[in-house]
Design a protein around this motif. Sequence first.
Motif, PDB file in Angstrom:
ATOM      1  N   CYS A   1     -13.505  15.822 -12.895  1.00  0.00           N
ATOM      2  CA  CYS A   1     -12.066  16.023 -12.683  1.00  0.00           C
ATOM      3  C   CYS A   1     -11.290  14.703 -12.639  1.00  0.00           C
ATOM      4  N   GLY A   2     -11.873  13.704 -12.000  1.00  0.00           N
ATOM      5  CA  GLY A   2     -11.148  12.451 -11.779  1.00  0.00           C
ATOM      6  C   GLY A   2     -11.383  11.372 -12.804  1.00  0.00           C
ATOM      7  N   SER A   3     -12.315  11.575 -13.740  1.00  0.00           N
ATOM      8  CA  SER A   3     -12.602  10.617 -14.820  1.00  0.00           C
ATOM      9  C   SER A   3     -13.033   9.252 -14.296  1.00  0.00           C
ATOM     10  N   PHE A   4     -13.749   9.255 -13.176  1.00  0.00           N
ATOM     11  CA  PHE A   4     -14.234   7.997 -12.609  1.00  0.00           C
ATOM     12  C   PHE A   4     -15.711   8.142 -12.262  1.00  0.00           C
TER      13      PHE A   4
ATOM     14  N   THR B   1       9.307  -4.580  -9.724  1.00  0.00           N
ATOM     15  CA  THR B   1       9.804  -3.324 -10.299  1.00  0.00           C
ATOM     16  C   THR B   1       8.767  -2.696 -11.213  1.00  0.00           C
ATOM     17  N   ILE B   2       8.144  -3.513 -12.060  1.00  0.00           N
ATOM     18  CA  ILE B   2       7.107  -3.007 -12.962  1.00  0.00           C
ATOM     19  C   ILE B   2       5.923  -2.492 -12.167  1.00  0.00           C
ATOM     20  N   TYR B   3       5.479  -3.276 -11.185  1.00  0.00           N
ATOM     21  CA  TYR B   3       4.289  -2.898 -10.412  1.00  0.00           C
ATOM     22  C   TYR B   3       4.501  -1.609  -9.625  1.00  0.00           C
ATOM     23  N   LEU B   4       5.636  -1.487  -8.955  1.00  0.00           N
ATOM     24  CA  LEU B   4       5.863  -0.361  -8.050  1.00  0.00           C
ATOM     25  C   LEU B   4       6.281   0.921  -8.761  1.00  0.00           C
TER      26      LEU B   4
ATOM     27  N   VAL C   1      -2.331   4.539 -14.887  1.00  0.00           N
ATOM     28  CA  VAL C   1      -3.564   4.813 -14.140  1.00  0.00           C
ATOM     29  C   VAL C   1      -4.481   5.814 -14.851  1.00  0.00           C
ATOM     30  N   PRO C   2      -3.964   6.923 -15.424  1.00  0.00           N
ATOM     31  CA  PRO C   2      -4.865   7.861 -16.123  1.00  0.00           C
ATOM     32  C   PRO C   2      -5.619   7.231 -17.288  1.00  0.00           C
ATOM     33  N   ILE C   3      -5.014   6.232 -17.927  1.00  0.00           N
ATOM     34  CA  ILE C   3      -5.679   5.553 -19.042  1.00  0.00           C
ATOM     35  C   ILE C   3      -6.676   4.521 -18.529  1.00  0.00           C
ATOM     36  N   ILE C   4      -6.264   3.795 -17.489  1.00  0.00           N
ATOM     37  CA  ILE C   4      -7.094   2.714 -16.944  1.00  0.00           C
ATOM     38  C   ILE C   4      -8.335   3.254 -16.237  1.00  0.00           C
ATOM     39  N   THR C   5      -8.196   4.398 -15.561  1.00  0.00           N
ATOM     40  CA  THR C   5      -9.278   4.913 -14.712  1.00  0.00           C
ATOM     41  C   THR C   5     -10.617   5.078 -15.435  1.00  0.00           C
ATOM     42  N   PRO C   6     -10.691   5.803 -16.585  1.00  0.00           N
ATOM     43  CA  PRO C   6     -11.998   5.922 -17.250  1.00  0.00           C
ATOM     44  C   PRO C   6     -12.515   4.597 -17.787  1.00  0.00           C
ATOM     45  N   LEU C   7     -11.613   3.696 -18.185  1.00  0.00           N
ATOM     46  CA  LEU C   7     -12.043   2.381 -18.670  1.00  0.00           C
ATOM     47  C   LEU C   7     -12.698   1.576 -17.546  1.00  0.00           C
ATOM     48  N   VAL C   8     -12.095   1.622 -16.375  1.00  0.00           N
ATOM     49  CA  VAL C   8     -12.670   0.932 -15.212  1.00  0.00           C
ATOM     50  C   VAL C   8     -13.997   1.573 -14.816  1.00  0.00           C
ATOM     51  N   ALA C   9     -14.059   2.900 -14.934  1.00  0.00           N
ATOM     52  CA  ALA C   9     -15.296   3.617 -14.592  1.00  0.00           C
ATOM     53  C   ALA C   9     -16.458   3.125 -15.445  1.00  0.00           C
ATOM     54  N   PHE C  10     -16.229   3.008 -16.747  1.00  0.00           N
ATOM     55  CA  PHE C  10     -17.300   2.559 -17.638  1.00  0.00           C
ATOM     56  C   PHE C  10     -17.626   1.088 -17.417  1.00  0.00           C
ATOM     57  N   ALA C  11     -16.623   0.290 -17.043  1.00  0.00           N
ATOM     58  CA  ALA C  11     -16.878  -1.125 -16.751  1.00  0.00           C
ATOM     59  C   ALA C  11     -17.789  -1.270 -15.541  1.00  0.00           C
TER      60      ALA C  11
ATOM     61  N   ALA D   1      -0.306  11.640 -14.837  1.00  0.00           N
ATOM     62  CA  ALA D   1       0.450  10.530 -14.247  1.00  0.00           C
ATOM     63  C   ALA D   1       1.578  10.992 -13.342  1.00  0.00           C
ATOM     64  N   MET D   2       1.728  12.300 -13.170  1.00  0.00           N
ATOM     65  CA  MET D   2       2.882  12.838 -12.457  1.00  0.00           C
ATOM     66  C   MET D   2       3.021  12.294 -11.039  1.00  0.00           C
ATOM     67  N   PHE D   3       1.907  12.113 -10.347  1.00  0.00           N
ATOM     68  CA  PHE D   3       1.951  11.622  -8.968  1.00  0.00           C
ATOM     69  C   PHE D   3       1.291  10.245  -8.837  1.00  0.00           C
ATOM     70  N   ALA D   4       1.188   9.530  -9.962  1.00  0.00           N
ATOM     71  CA  ALA D   4       0.537   8.217  -9.935  1.00  0.00           C
ATOM     72  C   ALA D   4       1.353   7.191  -9.153  1.00  0.00           C
ATOM     73  N   VAL D   5       2.677   7.251  -9.247  1.00  0.00           N
ATOM     74  CA  VAL D   5       3.512   6.275  -8.543  1.00  0.00           C
ATOM     75  C   VAL D   5       3.364   6.416  -7.026  1.00  0.00           C
ATOM     76  N   PRO D   6       3.566   7.609  -6.434  1.00  0.00           N
ATOM     77  CA  PRO D   6       3.349   7.711  -4.982  1.00  0.00           C
ATOM     78  C   PRO D   6       1.894   7.462  -4.584  1.00  0.00           C
ATOM     79  N   TYR D   7       0.946   7.751  -5.481  1.00  0.00           N
ATOM     80  CA  TYR D   7      -0.462   7.495  -5.165  1.00  0.00           C
ATOM     81  C   TYR D   7      -0.716   6.002  -4.956  1.00  0.00           C
ATOM     82  N   ILE D   8      -0.190   5.165  -5.851  1.00  0.00           N
ATOM     83  CA  ILE D   8      -0.343   3.725  -5.692  1.00  0.00           C
ATOM     84  C   ILE D   8       0.430   3.251  -4.469  1.00  0.00           C
ATOM     85  N   HIS D   9       1.632   3.786  -4.250  1.00  0.00           N
ATOM     86  CA  HIS D   9       2.423   3.418  -3.080  1.00  0.00           C
ATOM     87  C   HIS D   9       1.651   3.678  -1.792  1.00  0.00           C
ATOM     88  N   VAL D  10       1.098   4.866  -1.671  1.00  0.00           N
ATOM     89  CA  VAL D  10       0.362   5.236  -0.460  1.00  0.00           C
ATOM     90  C   VAL D  10      -0.817   4.296  -0.231  1.00  0.00           C
ATOM     91  N   ASN D  11      -1.507   3.931  -1.308  1.00  0.00           N
ATOM     92  CA  ASN D  11      -2.671   3.052  -1.182  1.00  0.00           C
ATOM     93  C   ASN D  11      -2.325   1.688  -0.609  1.00  0.00           C
TER      94      ASN D  11
END
Length: 346
Positions: free
Chosen positions: A116-119, A155-158, A165-175, A224-234
């Motif tokens: 489900c999470g591609s990680f 502004t870009i980061y936040l 994140v949906p694109i980066i996640t599987p790439l990081v997983a394989f790394a 990516a719908m909730f990716a922004v608040p997800y990073i914020h919360v982290n």
Amino acid sequence: MKVNKVKTAGGGAEEEQEETLMTELNRLVQETLTRSSWWERRGEDCCILGTAFLCLPPAFLLLSSTHLTWFLVGVMLMGVAHAVITIKGTHLASHGALSESPTWAKFWAVFFIEICGSFSARAGVQGHIKMHHAHTNIIGLGDSSVWKVPFLSRTIYLFFAPLAVPIITPLVAFAHLRGHSLGLIFRTALTVSLGLYSQYWLLVHVSGFRSPLSALFCMLVCRAMFAVPYIHVNIFQHIGLAMFSPSRRPKRIQQMSHGVLNLPRNLVLDWIFGHSLISCHVEHHLFPFLSDHMCLKVKPIVSKYLLEKQFPYHEDSYWSRLRFFFSRYQELMVFAPPITELVGGQ
């Protein structure tokens, strides 16, 4: 690097007292856990996750509609369901909070984190449980530095970078799989690919997307719908609070009470992300084996105990933390944060 000292009475007696305090708090929580039903311990959270899965069939069907309103409802429904499954589900699964059986706990970790999470389940547990929880706010170990990208503007980061994140996640997983056994690499590649391809296949064959690019774009939007608040919360709940040196780390009850913050109850995020990631993050870091609902149940016990023993109990609003980070982005996210040295007990 600046050092903020909190003056307290030092010595072995204070350290022993802190161990006693943590033991006492643990006893109070365990008593509540023992008196709780299965529904309270795991059932409610399993029901929320089950509901999210039940929302997927109508979401795929709505995405086949030619009426814009119904199509957008389908996008929203799939985005919410995906967030519940991949944020709340993967978080609970990584802690083994979905089952008392070790075998089933391992199965759910692979299912939620990889399919489900591609990680990678191995990397997820290693990074979250063995690093972030074990070394919360310890500089260079569990300081949430994985979310820092110093070369990006605030502004870009936040507000924009999290959408990738949906694109980066599987790439990081394989790394993260480099150097591991061929069996683990094959399993992770298979499960991650299965999760991604199954959603793509359903969008094409059930929702009727004719263009591969349109199906992939829909996947990206929903994921990516909730990716922004997800990073914020982290970052909101740890960075900007007390940070500690690996060589002079405080006792566990001090570490968690000083370095973790709760956000207030939120009708959307509290249920999509889970109480333990939003309004009960302090409780979660003190007792990471508890489910979201149990964290909410023991919250009055933990907050009352910490305040009675004169430990901090940090709480702040989402918008207050967002303003705080936006105004102090360079200090908090680009430069190394100052170390807080706690001497003795509080």
